[in-house]
Design a protein around this motif. Structure first.
Motif, PDB file in Angstrom:
ATOM      1  N   TRP A 133     -17.463 -17.027  -5.363  1.00  0.00           N
ATOM      2  CA  TRP A 133     -16.983 -16.070  -6.365  1.00  0.00           C
ATOM      3  C   TRP A 133     -17.875 -16.073  -7.595  1.00  0.00           C
ATOM      4  CZ3 TRP A 133     -14.204 -11.953  -7.060  1.00  0.00           C
ATOM      5  CH2 TRP A 133     -13.754 -11.607  -8.337  1.00  0.00           C
TER       6      TRP A 133
ATOM      7  N   GLY B  34     -10.955 -17.473  -6.259  1.00  0.00           N
ATOM      8  CA  GLY B  34     -11.657 -16.620  -7.199  1.00  0.00           C
ATOM      9  C   GLY B  34     -10.677 -15.843  -8.041  1.00  0.00           C
TER      10      GLY B  34
ATOM     11  N   ARG C   7      -8.796 -18.003 -10.942  1.00  0.00           N
ATOM     12  CA  ARG C   7      -9.025 -18.820  -9.739  1.00  0.00           C
ATOM     13  C   ARG C   7      -7.728 -18.956  -8.925  1.00  0.00           C
ATOM     14  NH1 ARG C   7     -10.759 -22.207 -13.575  1.00  0.00           N
ATOM     15  NH2 ARG C   7      -9.369 -23.893 -12.877  1.00  0.00           N
TER      16      ARG C   7
ATOM     17  N   GLN D 164      -4.228 -22.793  -8.574  1.00  0.00           N
ATOM     18  CA  GLN D 164      -5.600 -22.454  -8.923  1.00  0.00           C
ATOM     19  C   GLN D 164      -6.558 -23.366  -8.187  1.00  0.00           C
ATOM     20  OE1 GLN D 164      -4.702 -22.998 -13.233  1.00  0.00           O
ATOM     21  NE2 GLN D 164      -5.945 -21.156 -13.472  1.00  0.00           N
TER      22      GLN D 164
END
Length: 314
Positions: free
Chosen positions: A47, A286, A290, A309
């Motif tokens: 990402w 991402g 996140r 996350q």
């Protein structure tokens, strides 16, 4: 393969709790989304939050793809890609990639030039670097099985010069050191949130395993290898760790019921599954926070918002 039919009701039945501990990690009003279809074998998503896009590898097609968050459009970012496999970003945001064809690990600099970080060890060529991660001290860790030189589908067939192993690239000297050579087909890598444990997929054991290693205080050596997860018919490839230490693992290829993502606690207990219509090889976290899981499956790319996350830098 047609695109996945969007789920029209919540809770999405594709998101399965195997244990009550998974309930807090899922969102009742988030569904699996199918973002792209048309790859031969998808791997290595990474990402780029600063550009709001995702890169991932389509290895047999010798290309790296790009998905744009703002438009939802997919384009070819690089072709040929030297049959690139795994990707990550270093602590300065630069792309680090494993290349099967050139048998090396590279970094793309800010000006677009390419720096070779590793292509040999003790005077012998690497096999086919597969997965790569970056520790908070800037060191780069990568696995080097023979998959990319075993045939002509994901690289060029060649005789290996080294046993499969896992390596570390020193962030200051650039020295390449071997940290483990005792695994059969080392594959996906990930650190625990505190970086005291390194997890590695052993993809040529039967059944496949995810093994855990203690990381030394100086961050340079591994010890105390142990089995964390017995795949029991599943085929873990790549994975990532969330801030709670849970392992989100690409899964499948045994039976259709196994295809997707399997989630484990830090103690190796299976607690959740995200069902996909094809095997998931690799994934990453991402999105702005996140909290969006991107899953590179056999032919396609999928995503799911989750209630956790990914570890920063993972």
């Amino acid at each position: 393969m047609p695109l996945l039919e969007p789920n029209r009701r919540y809770v999405d039945p594709a998101i399965q709790s195997l244990d009550p501990r998974f309930h807090s990690l899922r969102l009742a009003n988030a569904s699996v989304e199918h973002l792209f279809d048309g790859c031969r074998w998808s791997e290595g998503p990474v990402w780029f939050g600063d550009g709001r896009y995702l890169l991932w590898s389509d290895i047999p097609n010798n290309r790296v793809m790009r998905w744009d968050e703002a438009s939802g459009q997919v384009s070819v970012w690089q072709q040929p890609s030297n049959f690139a496999n795994g990707h990550t970003r270093d602590r300065q945001g630069r792309l680090v990639s494993c290349e099967h064809l050139t048998r090396r690990v590279t970094r793309v600099e800010y000006d677009g030039s390419v720096t070779v970080l590793a292509d040999s060890y003790n005077g012998h060529r690497l096999n086919s670097p597969n997965d790569v991660i970056v520790k908070s001290d800037g060191s780069i860790w990568f696995s080097d099985p023979t998959f990319g030189i075993d045939g002509f589908y994901e690289g060029e067939q060649a005789k290996p010069e080294l046993a499969p192993a896992v390596y570390r690239v020193d962030p200051h000297s650039g020295e390449v050191t071997m940290v483990d050579d005792g695994m059969l087909g080392p594959n996906g890598l990930a650190f625990s949130p505190d970086e005291r444990v390194l997890y590695i997929v052993e993809s040529r054991s039967n059944p496949r395993e995810i093994r855990a290693f203690d990381v030394s205080e100086d961050g340079k050596r591994l010890s105390n290898p142990r089995k964390l997860i017995d795949a029991q018919g599943g085929t873990p490839d790549g994975f990532r760790v969330d801030i709670h230490g849970n392992l989100w693992c690409g899964w499948g290829m045994g039976t259709a019921e196994l295809d997707g993502v399997r989630v484990f606690t830090p103690h190796g207990e299976a607690i959740g599954h995200i069902a996909l219509p094809e095997r998931c090889a690799n994934l990453c976290f991402g999105g702005r926070h996140r909290n969006r899981l991107f899953m590179a499956a056999s032919h396609g790319l999928y995503s799911l918002y989750v209630n956790t996350q990914g570890v920063a830098g993972g």
